[in-house]
Motif scaffolding. Structure first.
Motif, PDB file in Angstrom:
ATOM      1  N   GLU A  74       0.807  -1.228   0.000  1.00  0.00           N
ATOM      2  CA  GLU A  74       0.000   0.000   0.000  1.00  0.00           C
ATOM      3  C   GLU A  74       0.842   1.280   0.000  1.00  0.00           C
ATOM      4  O   GLU A  74       0.541   2.220  -0.764  1.00  0.00           O
ATOM      5  N   PRO A  75       1.905   1.383   0.809  1.00  0.00           N
ATOM      6  CA  PRO A  75       2.700   2.626   0.771  1.00  0.00           C
ATOM      7  C   PRO A  75       3.289   2.937  -0.605  1.00  0.00           C
ATOM      8  O   PRO A  75       3.520   4.105  -0.924  1.00  0.00           O
ATOM      9  N   GLU A  76       3.520   1.915  -1.424  1.00  0.00           N
ATOM     10  CA  GLU A  76       4.114   2.130  -2.744  1.00  0.00           C
ATOM     11  C   GLU A  76       3.094   2.552  -3.793  1.00  0.00           C
ATOM     12  O   GLU A  76       3.456   3.170  -4.796  1.00  0.00           O
ATOM     13  N   ILE A  77       1.818   2.215  -3.585  1.00  0.00           N
ATOM     14  CA  ILE A  77       0.836   2.429  -4.652  1.00  0.00           C
ATOM     15  C   ILE A  77      -0.263   3.415  -4.282  1.00  0.00           C
ATOM     16  O   ILE A  77      -1.065   3.783  -5.137  1.00  0.00           O
ATOM     17  N   VAL A  78      -0.314   3.861  -3.034  1.00  0.00           N
ATOM     18  CA  VAL A  78      -1.389   4.762  -2.617  1.00  0.00           C
ATOM     19  C   VAL A  78      -1.151   6.168  -3.155  1.00  0.00           C
ATOM     20  O   VAL A  78      -0.007   6.611  -3.309  1.00  0.00           O
ATOM     21  N   LYS A  79      -2.236   6.868  -3.481  1.00  0.00           N
ATOM     22  CA  LYS A  79      -2.200   8.262  -3.916  1.00  0.00           C
ATOM     23  C   LYS A  79      -3.150   9.085  -3.045  1.00  0.00           C
ATOM     24  O   LYS A  79      -4.139   8.577  -2.524  1.00  0.00           O
ATOM     25  N   GLN A  80      -2.837  10.384  -2.904  1.00  0.00           N
ATOM     26  CA  GLN A  80      -3.655  11.265  -2.081  1.00  0.00           C
ATOM     27  C   GLN A  80      -4.824  11.825  -2.893  1.00  0.00           C
ATOM     28  O   GLN A  80      -4.718  12.072  -4.088  1.00  0.00           O
ATOM     29  N   ASN A  81      -5.963  12.008  -2.206  1.00  0.00           N
ATOM     30  CA  ASN A  81      -7.099  12.687  -2.834  1.00  0.00           C
ATOM     31  C   ASN A  81      -6.744  14.155  -3.083  1.00  0.00           C
ATOM     32  O   ASN A  81      -5.950  14.750  -2.350  1.00  0.00           O
ATOM     33  N   THR A  82      -7.336  14.733  -4.108  1.00  0.00           N
ATOM     34  CA  THR A  82      -7.176  16.157  -4.380  1.00  0.00           C
ATOM     35  C   THR A  82      -8.552  16.811  -4.388  1.00  0.00           C
ATOM     36  O   THR A  82      -9.584  16.132  -4.354  1.00  0.00           O
ATOM     37  N   ARG A  83      -8.579  18.148  -4.463  1.00  0.00           N
ATOM     38  CA  ARG A  83      -9.865  18.836  -4.486  1.00  0.00           C
ATOM     39  C   ARG A  83     -10.554  18.693  -5.844  1.00  0.00           C
ATOM     40  O   ARG A  83     -11.717  19.076  -5.984  1.00  0.00           O
ATOM     41  N   PRO A 119      -6.271   4.716 -19.693  1.00  0.00           N
ATOM     42  CA  PRO A 119      -4.953   5.299 -19.366  1.00  0.00           C
ATOM     43  C   PRO A 119      -4.566   5.094 -17.906  1.00  0.00           C
ATOM     44  O   PRO A 119      -3.395   4.876 -17.595  1.00  0.00           O
ATOM     45  N   PHE A 120      -5.557   5.160 -17.011  1.00  0.00           N
ATOM     46  CA  PHE A 120      -5.259   4.928 -15.595  1.00  0.00           C
ATOM     47  C   PHE A 120      -4.747   3.501 -15.392  1.00  0.00           C
ATOM     48  O   PHE A 120      -3.750   3.274 -14.691  1.00  0.00           O
ATOM     49  N   ILE A 121      -5.410   2.514 -16.002  1.00  0.00           N
ATOM     50  CA  ILE A 121      -5.001   1.120 -15.838  1.00  0.00           C
ATOM     51  C   ILE A 121      -3.589   0.905 -16.377  1.00  0.00           C
ATOM     52  O   ILE A 121      -2.752   0.246 -15.753  1.00  0.00           O
ATOM     53  N   SER A 122      -3.306   1.475 -17.549  1.00  0.00           N
ATOM     54  CA  SER A 122      -1.998   1.266 -18.172  1.00  0.00           C
ATOM     55  C   SER A 122      -0.862   1.901 -17.378  1.00  0.00           C
ATOM     56  O   SER A 122       0.266   1.406 -17.397  1.00  0.00           O
ATOM     57  N   THR A 123      -1.141   2.978 -16.667  1.00  0.00           N
ATOM     58  CA  THR A 123      -0.098   3.614 -15.849  1.00  0.00           C
ATOM     59  C   THR A 123      -0.027   3.011 -14.444  1.00  0.00           C
ATOM     60  O   THR A 123       1.040   2.984 -13.826  1.00  0.00           O
ATOM     61  N   MET A 124      -1.149   2.525 -13.951  1.00  0.00           N
ATOM     62  CA  MET A 124      -1.194   1.940 -12.615  1.00  0.00           C
ATOM     63  C   MET A 124      -0.597   0.543 -12.579  1.00  0.00           C
ATOM     64  O   MET A 124       0.113   0.170 -11.628  1.00  0.00           O
ATOM     65  N   LEU A 125      -0.861  -0.267 -13.612  1.00  0.00           N
ATOM     66  CA  LEU A 125      -0.482  -1.677 -13.607  1.00  0.00           C
ATOM     67  C   LEU A 125       1.008  -1.909 -13.370  1.00  0.00           C
ATOM     68  O   LEU A 125       1.371  -2.729 -12.510  1.00  0.00           O
ATOM     69  N   PRO A 126       1.923  -1.229 -14.065  1.00  0.00           N
ATOM     70  CA  PRO A 126       3.350  -1.479 -13.813  1.00  0.00           C
ATOM     71  C   PRO A 126       3.773  -1.218 -12.376  1.00  0.00           C
ATOM     72  O   PRO A 126       4.591  -1.952 -11.809  1.00  0.00           O
ATOM     73  N   THR A 127       3.195  -0.181 -11.760  1.00  0.00           N
ATOM     74  CA  THR A 127       3.544   0.149 -10.378  1.00  0.00           C
ATOM     75  C   THR A 127       3.119  -0.954  -9.422  1.00  0.00           C
ATOM     76  O   THR A 127       3.881  -1.364  -8.530  1.00  0.00           O
ATOM     77  N   VAL A 128       1.907  -1.465  -9.596  1.00  0.00           N
ATOM     78  CA  VAL A 128       1.400  -2.512  -8.703  1.00  0.00           C
ATOM     79  C   VAL A 128       2.148  -3.826  -8.925  1.00  0.00           C
ATOM     80  O   VAL A 128       2.456  -4.540  -7.964  1.00  0.00           O
ATOM     81  N   LEU A 129       2.451  -4.153 -10.172  1.00  0.00           N
ATOM     82  CA  LEU A 129       3.205  -5.378 -10.454  1.00  0.00           C
ATOM     83  C   LEU A 129       4.563  -5.359  -9.754  1.00  0.00           C
ATOM     84  O   LEU A 129       4.974  -6.347  -9.129  1.00  0.00           O
ATOM     85  N   LYS A 130       5.269  -4.242  -9.866  1.00  0.00           N
ATOM     86  CA  LYS A 130       6.575  -4.127  -9.202  1.00  0.00           C
ATOM     87  C   LYS A 130       6.430  -4.247  -7.689  1.00  0.00           C
ATOM     88  O   LYS A 130       7.271  -4.865  -7.023  1.00  0.00           O
ATOM     89  N   ALA A 131       5.381  -3.663  -7.149  1.00  0.00           N
ATOM     90  CA  ALA A 131       5.161  -3.732  -5.700  1.00  0.00           C
ATOM     91  C   ALA A 131       4.901  -5.169  -5.252  1.00  0.00           C
ATOM     92  O   ALA A 131       5.387  -5.601  -4.192  1.00  0.00           O
ATOM     93  N   ILE A 132       4.126  -5.928  -6.040  1.00  0.00           N
ATOM     94  CA  ILE A 132       3.867  -7.334  -5.715  1.00  0.00           C
ATOM     95  C   ILE A 132       5.160  -8.133  -5.729  1.00  0.00           C
ATOM     96  O   ILE A 132       5.436  -8.937  -4.819  1.00  0.00           O
ATOM     97  N   ILE A 133       5.972  -7.930  -6.751  1.00  0.00           N
ATOM     98  CA  ILE A 133       7.243  -8.659  -6.864  1.00  0.00           C
ATOM     99  C   ILE A 133       8.149  -8.339  -5.686  1.00  0.00           C
ATOM    100  O   ILE A 133       8.757  -9.244  -5.085  1.00  0.00           O
ATOM    101  N   ASN A 134       8.236  -7.077  -5.312  1.00  0.00           N
ATOM    102  CA  ASN A 134       9.071  -6.685  -4.167  1.00  0.00           C
ATOM    103  C   ASN A 134       8.552  -7.284  -2.872  1.00  0.00           C
ATOM    104  O   ASN A 134       9.332  -7.711  -2.009  1.00  0.00           O
ATOM    105  N   ALA A 135       7.229  -7.321  -2.733  1.00  0.00           N
ATOM    106  CA  ALA A 135       6.631  -7.828  -1.491  1.00  0.00           C
ATOM    107  C   ALA A 135       6.853  -9.334  -1.328  1.00  0.00           C
ATOM    108  O   ALA A 135       6.971  -9.829  -0.202  1.00  0.00           O
TER     109      ALA A 135
END
Length: 417
Positions: A74-83, A119-135
């Motif tokens: 979660e710390p690697e993939i979480v994003k903050q809400n904006t206004r 576009p969100f899925i295509s940019t999000m997927l690599p980040t989550v995959l790397k996080a899973i591998i590291n975990a």
């Protein structure tokens, strides 16, 4: 004209031009398209209403295992809400990723299911995959001592009647779409484009070592020689046990990998004979015993493909690094789920692997073969004839002699063969 009047004139002209530009300015586009405004973030709550059916089928794991992975990444993939808009929660990102790996669905299908953009899925997927591998990186590691290797060998002898075996090795071509700006780097002998997954499994269908990313055009023998494992094996840096005789024998033998015809016969790699295979012949007996142990890696790949169906069709992502991480994430998840009490029974059910009738030795196909209908989506290496060295032939013949001896035979081999 005075300086004050000139200044007033310039200011007035500026205001007129600014006002005109404001009128011509296009209306600002929306941050979120209308059909995506009602985010489907409640889907995970719906799935949790039925733990045994919905959640496990959707993610390929239990809720407990899902949240244990989420807590780490979660710390690697979480994003903050904006206004301007609400950020997609980390648990939804993980859910999308697991669903993609489980089904291989297109980004368009996932977009409508989760109400997030492509576009969100295509940019999000690599980040989550790397996080899973590291975990999960500690779930695949080579033994570091001769005692650990011997423990694996003892399991192969106990479960599959092949002593001195420290792993089953095989390689598969993972079919992909042809990457942009390439000519033939990924083109393989089957006429498709692929990257190579090379794996070594222990006696319990867990990966000990994987290498992912060799381009499909590289010869199957060359793939193994390009790995760090091969280089360590050649330099005697794996801390394998010292050579010793098989039970009841006198000739000292090295510990070996079991493989098919795609690999060379060496003193550390045993492969089948391909001549003089008449019923009851020593070579046929040897091939049968080798097959019992070698099927471990075949079944491991089969289960991987039957559960993570992203392998069942060409992976359409164009970025090579992301494709490699897709494969690695599935492999790490495989090992993770094989050892987790909450998910192991669901992930690899009774009868999913090939088994043997203890009275006849007849092979009973595993259920993964029915699920995949014989097509795992992972293309095998070619069988390439090679001339083995004398030392390698002597090692194989000693195994053959041992299997034909009274102490090395199994009760059903004479009946079945």
């Amino acid at each position: 004209m005075s300086d004050s009047n000139l200044l007033l004139g310039v200011s007035a002209a500026y205001l007129i031009i600014a006002s005109a530009n404001k009128k011509r300015r296009k209306k600002r586009s929306l941050w979120v398209k209308n059909y995506l405004k009602n985010r489907n973030f409640g889907i995970i709550d719906d799935l949790q209403l039925d733990e045994d059916i919905l959640f496990r089928n959707f993610t390929r794991m239990s809720q407990a295992n899902f949240y244990s992975i989420l807590k780490i990444i979660e710390p690697e993939i979480v994003k903050q809400n904006t206004r301007f808009r609400e950020a997609v929660p980390a648990k939804i990102k993980l859910l999308i990723t697991l669903r993609y790996l489980a089904t291989g669905d297109s980004f368009s299908s996932l977009m409508y299911l989760f109400k997030v953009s492509k576009p969100f899925i295509s940019t999000m997927l690599p980040t989550v995959l790397k996080a899973i591998i590291n975990a999960l990186q500690n779930y695949i590691k080579l033994p570091s001592s001769d005692q650990e290797w011997k423990s694996i060998s003892n399991e192969f002898n106990k479960l599959w009647n092949f002593p001195h075996c420290f792993g089953a090795i095989d390689g598969k071509h993972v079919v992909i779409q042809k990457p942009e700006n390439t000519i033939s780097e990924f083109h393989n002998y089957k006429g498709t484009n692929s990257i190579v997954l090379l794996g070594i499994a222990d006696a319990n269908y867990r990966f000990l070592y994987v290498n992912v990313g060799c381009q499909g055009r590289i010869s199957d023998g060359g793939v193994f020689k390009n790995t760090s494992f091969y280089k360590k094996l050649e330099k005697n840096e794996l801390n394998l046990p010292e050579n010793e005789p098989l039970p009841g024998r006198t000739l000292s033998l090295p510990y070996v990998l079991v493989a098919d015809d795609a690999f060379p016969l060496t003193e550390h790699i045993m492969k089948p004979y391909n001549t003089d295979l008449n019923k009851g012949s020593p070579k046929r007996v040897y091939n049968y015993r080798l097959s019992r142990a070698r099927r471990i890696i075949e079944n491991t790949f089969g289960l991987l493909s039957s559960v993570f169906r992203v392998f069942r069709k060409p992976i359409e992502i164009k970025v090579e690094d992301t494709i490699i991480n897709i494969v690695l994430a599935c492999v790490y998840l495989h090992n993770f789920l094989r050892v987790q009490p909450d998910s192991r029974q669901f992930y690899s059910t009774s009868g999913c692997f090939d088994s043997y009738d203890t009275s006849t030795g007849e092979i009973i196909p595993g259920s993964w073969r029915e699920i995949t209908s014989g097509d795992t989506g992972l293309r095998p290496f070619r069988s390439i004839p090679r001339r083995p060295a004398t030392t390698a032939k002597n090692v194989r013949e000693e195994f053959m002699s041992y299997f034909m001896s009274e102490i090395g035979s199994v009760p059903f081999q004479d009946i079945y063969l």
